[in-house]
Scaffold this active site. Structure first.
Site, PDB file in Angstrom:
ATOM      1  N   GLY A   1      -0.048  -4.508  -5.568  1.00  0.00           N
ATOM      2  CA  GLY A   1       1.304  -4.239  -5.667  1.00  0.00           C
ATOM      3  C   GLY A   1       2.007  -5.275  -6.671  1.00  0.00           C
ATOM      4  O   GLY A   1       2.994  -4.864  -7.529  1.00  0.00           O
ATOM      5  N   HIS A   2       2.044  -6.210  -6.490  1.00  0.00           N
ATOM      6  CA  HIS A   2       3.303  -7.204  -6.425  1.00  0.00           C
ATOM      7  C   HIS A   2       3.824  -7.386  -8.033  1.00  0.00           C
ATOM      8  O   HIS A   2       4.265  -7.357  -8.853  1.00  0.00           O
ATOM      9  CB  HIS A   2       3.726  -8.826  -5.714  1.00  0.00           C
ATOM     10  CG  HIS A   2       4.569  -9.313  -6.338  1.00  0.00           C
ATOM     11  ND1 HIS A   2       4.066 -10.672  -7.400  1.00  0.00           N
ATOM     12  CD2 HIS A   2       5.400  -9.293  -5.600  1.00  0.00           C
ATOM     13  CE1 HIS A   2       5.552 -10.797  -7.041  1.00  0.00           C
ATOM     14  NE2 HIS A   2       6.275 -10.394  -6.724  1.00  0.00           N
TER      15      HIS A   2
ATOM     16  N   GLU B   1     -13.091  -5.196   1.860  1.00  0.00           N
ATOM     17  CA  GLU B   1     -11.471  -5.844   0.421  1.00  0.00           C
ATOM     18  C   GLU B   1     -11.705  -7.578   0.625  1.00  0.00           C
ATOM     19  O   GLU B   1     -10.956  -8.387   1.633  1.00  0.00           O
ATOM     20  CB  GLU B   1     -10.194  -5.743   0.906  1.00  0.00           C
ATOM     21  CG  GLU B   1      -9.791  -5.935  -0.721  1.00  0.00           C
ATOM     22  CD  GLU B   1      -8.137  -4.879  -0.398  1.00  0.00           C
ATOM     23  OE1 GLU B   1      -7.921  -4.704   0.331  1.00  0.00           O
ATOM     24  OE2 GLU B   1      -7.629  -6.047  -0.866  1.00  0.00           O
TER      25      GLU B   1
ATOM     26  N   ARG C   1       9.418  -4.269   7.924  1.00  0.00           N
ATOM     27  CA  ARG C   1      10.068  -5.461   6.427  1.00  0.00           C
ATOM     28  C   ARG C   1       9.631  -4.260   5.358  1.00  0.00           C
ATOM     29  O   ARG C   1      10.718  -4.510   5.254  1.00  0.00           O
ATOM     30  CB  ARG C   1       9.444  -6.627   6.600  1.00  0.00           C
ATOM     31  CG  ARG C   1       8.358  -6.782   6.083  1.00  0.00           C
ATOM     32  CD  ARG C   1       7.937  -8.018   5.325  1.00  0.00           C
ATOM     33  NE  ARG C   1       7.624  -8.646   7.310  1.00  0.00           N
ATOM     34  CZ  ARG C   1       7.191 -10.396   6.953  1.00  0.00           C
ATOM     35  NH1 ARG C   1       6.485 -10.566   5.345  1.00  0.00           N
ATOM     36  NH2 ARG C   1       6.432 -10.604   7.741  1.00  0.00           N
ATOM     37  N   HIS C   2       8.926  -3.318   4.968  1.00  0.00           N
ATOM     38  CA  HIS C   2       8.512  -2.746   3.995  1.00  0.00           C
ATOM     39  C   HIS C   2       8.739  -1.779   4.390  1.00  0.00           C
ATOM     40  O   HIS C   2       9.885  -0.108   4.933  1.00  0.00           O
ATOM     41  CB  HIS C   2       8.285  -2.989   3.137  1.00  0.00           C
ATOM     42  CG  HIS C   2       7.081  -4.030   3.226  1.00  0.00           C
ATOM     43  ND1 HIS C   2       5.679  -3.411   3.195  1.00  0.00           N
ATOM     44  CD2 HIS C   2       6.315  -4.944   3.217  1.00  0.00           C
ATOM     45  CE1 HIS C   2       4.720  -4.054   4.272  1.00  0.00           C
ATOM     46  NE2 HIS C   2       4.905  -5.302   3.589  1.00  0.00           N
TER      47      HIS C   2
ATOM     48  N   ASN D   1      -0.524  -0.346  -4.248  1.00  0.00           N
ATOM     49  CA  ASN D   1       0.668  -1.211  -3.170  1.00  0.00           C
ATOM     50  C   ASN D   1       1.863  -0.721  -3.650  1.00  0.00           C
ATOM     51  O   ASN D   1       2.811  -1.411  -4.524  1.00  0.00           O
ATOM     52  CB  ASN D   1      -0.267  -2.345  -3.290  1.00  0.00           C
ATOM     53  CG  ASN D   1       1.137  -2.991  -1.420  1.00  0.00           C
ATOM     54  OD1 ASN D   1       1.994  -2.633  -1.512  1.00  0.00           O
ATOM     55  ND2 ASN D   1       0.226  -3.429  -0.906  1.00  0.00           N
TER      56      ASN D   1
ATOM     57  N   ASP E   1       4.496  -1.227  -1.066  1.00  0.00           N
ATOM     58  CA  ASP E   1       5.521  -1.848  -0.437  1.00  0.00           C
ATOM     59  C   ASP E   1       6.346  -2.562  -1.044  1.00  0.00           C
ATOM     60  O   ASP E   1       7.708  -2.491  -0.050  1.00  0.00           O
ATOM     61  CB  ASP E   1       5.029  -3.354   0.391  1.00  0.00           C
ATOM     62  CG  ASP E   1       3.530  -2.683   0.880  1.00  0.00           C
ATOM     63  OD1 ASP E   1       3.482  -1.503   1.152  1.00  0.00           O
ATOM     64  OD2 ASP E   1       2.643  -4.093   1.413  1.00  0.00           O
ATOM     65  N   HIS E   2       6.789  -3.197  -2.139  1.00  0.00           N
ATOM     66  CA  HIS E   2       7.411  -3.567  -2.691  1.00  0.00           C
ATOM     67  C   HIS E   2       8.884  -2.622  -3.061  1.00  0.00           C
ATOM     68  O   HIS E   2       9.603  -3.009  -2.870  1.00  0.00           O
ATOM     69  CB  HIS E   2       7.326  -4.963  -3.597  1.00  0.00           C
ATOM     70  CG  HIS E   2       6.438  -6.062  -3.252  1.00  0.00           C
ATOM     71  ND1 HIS E   2       7.153  -7.015  -2.207  1.00  0.00           N
ATOM     72  CD2 HIS E   2       5.324  -6.604  -3.319  1.00  0.00           C
ATOM     73  CE1 HIS E   2       5.929  -8.194  -2.150  1.00  0.00           C
ATOM     74  NE2 HIS E   2       5.064  -7.426  -2.746  1.00  0.00           N
TER      75      HIS E   2
ATOM     76  N   THR F   1       3.505 -12.880   3.294  1.00  0.00           N
ATOM     77  CA  THR F   1       2.152 -11.440   2.778  1.00  0.00           C
ATOM     78  C   THR F   1       0.849 -12.051   3.179  1.00  0.00           C
ATOM     79  O   THR F   1       0.958 -12.749   3.778  1.00  0.00           O
ATOM     80  CB  THR F   1       2.142 -11.667   1.234  1.00  0.00           C
ATOM     81  OG1 THR F   1       1.186 -10.406   0.533  1.00  0.00           O
ATOM     82  CG2 THR F   1       2.100 -12.982   0.097  1.00  0.00           C
ATOM     83  N   THR F   2       0.279 -11.414   3.263  1.00  0.00           N
ATOM     84  CA  THR F   2      -1.032 -11.830   4.178  1.00  0.00           C
ATOM     85  C   THR F   2      -1.921 -12.258   3.206  1.00  0.00           C
ATOM     86  O   THR F   2      -1.628 -12.689   2.334  1.00  0.00           O
ATOM     87  CB  THR F   2      -1.704 -10.296   4.029  1.00  0.00           C
ATOM     88  OG1 THR F   2      -1.653  -9.145   3.754  1.00  0.00           O
ATOM     89  CG2 THR F   2      -3.485 -10.576   4.905  1.00  0.00           C
TER      90      THR F   2
ATOM     91  N   ARG G   1       3.776  -2.584   8.471  1.00  0.00           N
ATOM     92  CA  ARG G   1       3.595  -4.191   9.618  1.00  0.00           C
ATOM     93  C   ARG G   1       4.686  -3.655  10.657  1.00  0.00           C
ATOM     94  O   ARG G   1       4.942  -3.089  10.787  1.00  0.00           O
ATOM     95  CB  ARG G   1       4.091  -4.841   8.322  1.00  0.00           C
ATOM     96  CG  ARG G   1       3.838  -5.354   7.077  1.00  0.00           C
ATOM     97  CD  ARG G   1       4.553  -6.939   6.779  1.00  0.00           C
ATOM     98  NE  ARG G   1       4.380  -7.963   7.246  1.00  0.00           N
ATOM     99  CZ  ARG G   1       3.603  -8.651   7.007  1.00  0.00           C
ATOM    100  NH1 ARG G   1       2.614  -8.966   5.263  1.00  0.00           N
ATOM    101  NH2 ARG G   1       3.331  -9.975   7.606  1.00  0.00           N
TER     102      ARG G   1
ATOM    103  N   HIS H   1      -5.481  -8.881  -3.907  1.00  0.00           N
ATOM    104  CA  HIS H   1      -4.560  -9.789  -3.833  1.00  0.00           C
ATOM    105  C   HIS H   1      -3.779 -11.778  -4.607  1.00  0.00           C
ATOM    106  O   HIS H   1      -4.790 -11.779  -5.426  1.00  0.00           O
ATOM    107  CB  HIS H   1      -4.754 -11.178  -2.725  1.00  0.00           C
ATOM    108  CG  HIS H   1      -3.689 -11.513  -1.538  1.00  0.00           C
ATOM    109  ND1 HIS H   1      -2.767 -12.133  -1.659  1.00  0.00           N
ATOM    110  CD2 HIS H   1      -2.976 -10.268  -0.477  1.00  0.00           C
ATOM    111  CE1 HIS H   1      -1.712 -12.568  -0.979  1.00  0.00           C
ATOM    112  NE2 HIS H   1      -1.545 -11.676  -0.413  1.00  0.00           N
ATOM    113  N   GLY H   2      -2.885 -11.165  -5.108  1.00  0.00           N
ATOM    114  CA  GLY H   2      -2.608 -12.063  -6.174  1.00  0.00           C
ATOM    115  C   GLY H   2      -2.595 -11.835  -7.522  1.00  0.00           C
ATOM    116  O   GLY H   2      -3.000 -12.145  -8.723  1.00  0.00           O
TER     117      GLY H   2
ATOM    118  N   HIS I   1       1.809  -0.952   3.433  1.00  0.00           N
ATOM    119  CA  HIS I   1       0.890  -1.712   5.206  1.00  0.00           C
ATOM    120  C   HIS I   1       1.953  -1.675   5.528  1.00  0.00           C
ATOM    121  O   HIS I   1       3.233  -1.972   5.159  1.00  0.00           O
ATOM    122  CB  HIS I   1       1.210  -3.111   4.280  1.00  0.00           C
ATOM    123  CG  HIS I   1       0.326  -4.023   5.286  1.00  0.00           C
ATOM    124  ND1 HIS I   1       0.596  -5.482   5.232  1.00  0.00           N
ATOM    125  CD2 HIS I   1       0.625  -4.442   6.132  1.00  0.00           C
ATOM    126  CE1 HIS I   1       0.156  -6.180   6.137  1.00  0.00           C
ATOM    127  NE2 HIS I   1       0.216  -5.127   7.562  1.00  0.00           N
TER     128      HIS I   1
ATOM    129  N   GLU J   1      -2.801   0.137   4.866  1.00  0.00           N
ATOM    130  CA  GLU J   1      -3.443  -1.419   5.089  1.00  0.00           C
ATOM    131  C   GLU J   1      -2.592  -1.422   7.125  1.00  0.00           C
ATOM    132  O   GLU J   1      -1.032  -1.291   6.949  1.00  0.00           O
ATOM    133  CB  GLU J   1      -2.524  -2.569   4.578  1.00  0.00           C
ATOM    134  CG  GLU J   1      -3.730  -2.940   2.845  1.00  0.00           C
ATOM    135  CD  GLU J   1      -3.307  -4.142   1.965  1.00  0.00           C
ATOM    136  OE1 GLU J   1      -2.227  -4.647   3.469  1.00  0.00           O
ATOM    137  OE2 GLU J   1      -2.645  -3.995   1.649  1.00  0.00           O
TER     138      GLU J   1
END
Ligand code: PXP
Length: 238
Positions: free
Chosen positions: A212-213, A150, A48-49, A6, A8-9, A99-100, A44, A190-191, A42, A69
């Protein structure tokens, strides 16, 4: 187990200065060069990104697969139907969240989601639903013709004790088995990071993880190509 990155960041960092760098599409190409199996972004509602033009460029340039996403809102659905990603992952979206947070409530949103899925299917686009590892949610995902789910791994990732983490892991495993028995494809995300990934990588029913992160954070120190390679190594270890 496959890995989708991902990006996005990378767009968040670009937007911080309002210019064009770092380019999330460039990041996607580096992730692919390192061996990633797909790219996730994603779009959104508040942009925002990732921006509309990023999605269009990603669709044209990347050579693996594009997982878009998105929240099932009329505007974003219209864009997705035009862009035709390889997979659409429907997620809940709240404007104030960082985040989601939490999975889609497929049981409550059964009728509108069924309609949305059928619109994507009419264009030949498969759909995944981002949901918590809960039996009713998975059963309903199958009933409304979702191609895959997912599994939201956030609670597992955020667990504060080993006992709680193991409990969440067992639930993720059991629900992945259940979903596969129903004929659904199973992704997770996620995470997930370099510390908590290994036990998830052992769950054979999970076909792909979306990260992602953690990878972008690692990339700040070692570069994106190396960060993706390190994660791929973890996925290979059994
Ligand atoms: N999967 C979904 C559906 C997400 O919304 C996110 C966060 O954008 C991820 C995976 C990746 O989560 P993380 O950035 O914590 O790796």
């Amino acid at each position: 187990m496959r890995l989708s990155i991902n990006i996005d960041h990378v767009a968040t960092l670009r937007n911080a200065r309002g210019g064009t760098v770092p380019d999330p599409v460039g990041a996607a190409l580096i992730a692919e060069r390192a061996g990633a199996d797909g790219i996730v972004c994603h779009l959104r509602e508040d942009r925002r990104h990732i921006r509309d033009v990023d999605v269009v460029r990603l669709r044209k340039i990347i050579t693996t697969k594009l997982d878009l996403e998105m929240a099932a809102t009329p505007e974003i659905i219209r864009i997705a139907l035009q862009v035709k990603p390889d997979l659409v992952t429907l997620v809940p979206e709240k404007r104030v969240e960082l985040t989601t947070v939490g999975g889609l409530d497929v049981v409550r949103l059964k009728r509108p989601l069924k309609k949305t899925i059928s619109r994507f299917h009419d264009k030949g686009i498969p759909v995944s639903l981002f949901i918590d590892p809960v039996r009713d949610q998975i059963q309903t995902a199958k009933e409304i013709d979702s191609d895959m789910i997912e599994i939201h791994t956030g609670e597992y990732a955020n667990a504060r004790t080993e006992r709680s983490r193991n409990r969440h892991l067992e639930r993720i495993h059991a629900m992945a088995v259940f979903a596969r028995k129903l004929g659904l494809g199973v992704n997770a995300g996620h995470g997930l990071d370099y510390d908590n990934m290994k036990p998830v990588a052992k769950i054979r029913e999970i076909e792909e993880v979306s990260i992602g992160h953690a990878v972008i954070v690692r990339a700040v120190f070692v570069g994106l190509e190396e960060a993706v390679r390190e994660m791929l190594e973890l996925l290979k270890e059994k």
